[in-house]
Scaffold this active site. Structure first.
Site: not given
Ligand SMILES: Cc1ncc(C[n+]2csc(CCOP(=O)(O)OP(=O)(O)O)c2C)c(N)n1
Ligand SMILES: [Mg+2]
Length: 686
Positions: A39, A79, A128-129, A168, A274, A371, A398, A425, A451, A487, A534
């Site tokens: 690039h 890049h 990874p932008l 950008d 680019h 947990r 939690s 997250e 998640f 979930h 849980r």
């Protein structure tokens, strides 16, 4: 107008070419050309920004990329790697010109995107932008917290800036919102971001897909926004940086209007600049236009001398070392502790702590959710391991990531060790990477296992970067019950195990949870995930030797003489395996139960251990409340699990619904024993 411009016209050259910038430009275009890949546009467009920062403000020592108090520099638009390689080479890092000539080649120190640990001076792996910006927020946060803990009146031993270049693409990515919002709340005034506002991304002029009012957006986050400035005017950018440094209570964003591929007569300002080499003809035209008469990879001595930062860097580090030695004579213990933490050594008594925590929880008879066990373990570990820096993505109650006396991290207040990341997250995971990269802390953070998909790429990056980051993923299966399929993690454990260099723990009780925590801490070159229940889980009985064996990731939890089969189980399903063993005992059938709290750790054990645990020639059955397909690698002829989305109902009912019950294990084993083990493979019996 700030941010992306809709009325972009190519800025006429002001005639005052900056030779330092042109050296970077030439190296970038020549290296990309030589590799026939890469690039050129962003490095050429950001060359003056780089001169303003690296030749004017950045405090670093090329001879010692590990100097603890160096300014951090992150190239979030990774890049543009050739810009960074050119800077490292020119300023005097151990990156000879031969490495630039081998840009993007096998085993070179100049891979396509910057990789931490490979190239001296590269602070984080970017590509990874958006994540580089997040890493920078984490670094600036770490600097702030470390300064709080270690600085003393007259001794600012932690006192540096974190700079980040971004484009950008970084700003289009959602993660930029998560982390910039946090940086504003935290008032990270030593974080200075320079935005390469060139109006171009791969598909062309961004005005068709990116029209944010970037300045307005960052002002709303509580940032100090400077510009737009002329990104090709070294003086103007340098002044903007000085202005940013003077801001006492806000992170700064400097919007730099630039032209992608600046200098190339026919490619500048176009998306073609680019990600394609300019080509021989255009490179000749560019050389002519710039008046750059030097051969490829050749930088005249006069320019090289002006770039070289070794002398100044050595002076700056020496000044800091003098300050640090004075600090040491007044605060010897603090100084030693700082040195230990910055290199990432665990406390001297960690082994002792680990063994005592393992012994204590090894004998626990309490049925407890893992947990909850994790929180109990943490409350013993945290006072002994002060570098632990916790947090949760708005699920503290939690995930149980807090511990007595942890205190919340807040702007303008010192002492906190637990971060409220809010519902972010991905941002949390990438900020934790930045914290770990900075040094001085072992970050951990919690959310629900389902998640982990939101944060997945940052988990992957931690693994790739060999960073000690600990993810607490609670509510790890259908066992969570009523919240239902959205979930209930089903494929997550199996899919996390696919990430190289990531440890995945799914403990079955407090003892395994304690071991998981201590082992995660002991892994200085990899991240770990703790998948926690849980619901309450019964405690298993173990000898003290077995407690130690948990560290191997897989061990025989309960054996019988002449077993007819082996049940392999993880986490909440270990108790089902144990129940099945008892039921089979009553029917005169013996089975071995193997607990596999961490298959990733188990897979690293020597073959003798693995064979001894798995047993030779015995049929094996796997059980885990999740995807079953991966059990094949352990030679299981059958596996009980969940190969579809879960159900909303009380946890025990969901288990029964999916056939995750001891009697199904019994049935399978009876079947296999009557067929002498020659049962065809069944994946699930739900
Ligand atoms: C998360 C992520 N998505 C997609 C890409 C692929 N990609 C690399 S650069 C780029 C365009 C970035 O545009 P911009 O930041 O404006 O860079 P410029 O073209 O100005 O150099 C894309 C889509 C990536 N590296 N990371
Ligand atoms: Mg762009």
């Amino acid at each position: 107008m700030a941010g992306s411009s809709t009325d972009r016209v190519l800025r006429p050259d002001n005639g005052q070419r900056n030779e330092l910038a042109d050296a970077l430009r030439a190296l970038a275009m020549d290296a990309v050309q030589q590799a026939n890949s890469g690039h050129p546009g962003a490095p050429m467009g950001m060359a003056e920004m780089a001169v303003a920062l690296w030749n004017g403000h950045l405090r670093h020592n090329p001879a010692n990329p590990k100097w603890p108090n160096r300014d951090r520099f992150v190239l979030s638009n990774g890049h543009a790697s050739m810009l960074l390689y050119a800077l490292l080479h020119m300023t005097g890092y151990d990156l000879p010109i031969e490495e630039l000539k081998r840009f993007r080649q096998l085993h070179s120190k100049t891979p396509g995107h910057p990789e931490v640990g490979l190239t001296p001076g590269v602070e984080t792996t970017t590509g990874p932008l958006g994540q580089g910006l997040a890493n920078a927020v984490g670094m600036a946060l770490a600097e702030r917290l470390l300064a709080d803990q270690f600085n003393r009146p007259g001794y600012d031993v932690v006192d540096h800036h974190t700079y980040v270049f971004l484009g950008d693409g970084c700003l289009m990515e959602g993660i930029s919102h998560e982390v910039s919002s946090l940086a504003g709340v935290w008032q990270l005034n030593k974080l200075i971001a320079l935005y390469d506002d060139n109006g171009i991304s791969i598909d062309g002029a961004v005005t068709h897909w990116f029209r944010d009012d970037t300045a307005g957006r960052f002002i709303a986050y509580g940032w100090n926004v400077i510009g737009p400035v002329d990104g090709h005017d070294v003086v103007e950018v340098g002044q903007a940086i000085a202005q940013a440094k003077a801001c006492a209570d806000k992170p700064s964003l400097i919007i730099c209007r630039t032209t992608i591929g600046k200098g190339s007569p026919n490619r500048a300002g176009t998306a073609k600049a680019h990600g394609e080499p300019l080509g021989g003809d255009e490179i000749r035209h560019t050389r002519d236009a710039l008046g750059w008469t030097h051969a490829p990879f050749e930088v005249p001595t006069s320019i090289a001398r002006r770039w070289n930062a070794r002398e100044l860097g050595a002076k700056r580090e020496a000044e800091w070392r003098r300050r640090f030695e004075a600090y040491r004579s007044e605060y010897p213990e603090l100084a030693a502790e700082f040195e230990r933490r910055i290199v990432g050594l665990l406390p001297a008594d960690f082994e002792e702590t680990m063994l005592s925590v393992m012994a204590r929880f090894g004998q626990s008879r309490e049925a407890v959710a893992t947990r909850k066990a994790s929180q109990q373990v943490l409350s013993l570990l945290a006072p002994k391991v002060p570098e632990l820096l916790g947090g949760s993505a708005d699920l503290t109650g939690s995930n149980l990531t807090d511990f007595p006396g942890c205190g919340a991290v807040r702007a303008g207040r010192s002492g906190g060790r637990h971060i409220n990341y809010g519902v972010r997250e991905f941002g949390m995971a990438a900020i934790m990477n930045g914290v770990a990269l900075h040094g001085g802390f072992i970050p951990y953070g919690g959310t629900f296992l389902t998640f982990s998909d939101y944060s997945r790429n940052a988990i992957r990056m931690a693994a790739l970067m060999k960073q000690r980051v600990i993810h607490i993923f609670t509510h790890d299966s259908i066992g969570l019950g009523e919240d239902g399929p959205t979930h209930q993690a089903v494929e997550h454990a199996a899919s996390l195990r696919l990430i190289p260099n990531l440890d995945v723990w799914r403990p079955c009780d407090a003892a395994e949870t304690a071991v998981a925590w201590t082992q995660a801490l002991a892994q200085s070159e990899r991240p770990s995930t703790l998948l926690l229940s849980r619901q309450n889980l019964p405690a298993q009985e173990r000898s003290p030797e077995q407690v130690l064996e948990i560290r191997r990731g897989g061990y025989v939890l309960s054996d019988r003489e002449n077993p007819v089969a082996v049940i392999l189980a993880t986490g909440s399903e270990v108790s089902l395996a144990m129940e099945a063993q008892r039921l089979l005992d009553a029917r005169g059938l013996s089975v071995r139960v193997v607990s596999l709290p961490s298959t990733t750790v188990f897979d690293r054990q020597d073959a003798a251990w693995r064979d001894a645990v798995l047993g030779h020639g015995l049929p094996r059955i796997g059980i885990e409340a999740g995807a079953t397909r991966w059990w094949g690698q352990y030679g299981c002829f059958a596996a009980l699990g969940v190969d579809q989305f879960g159900e909303s109902a009380p946890g025990p009912q969901v288990y029964t619904h999916f056939g995750l019950v001891a009697t199904n294990l019994v049935e399978l084993i009876e079947r296999c024993s009557t067929h002498n083990g020659a049962v065809s493979r069944v994946r699930t019996t739900d």
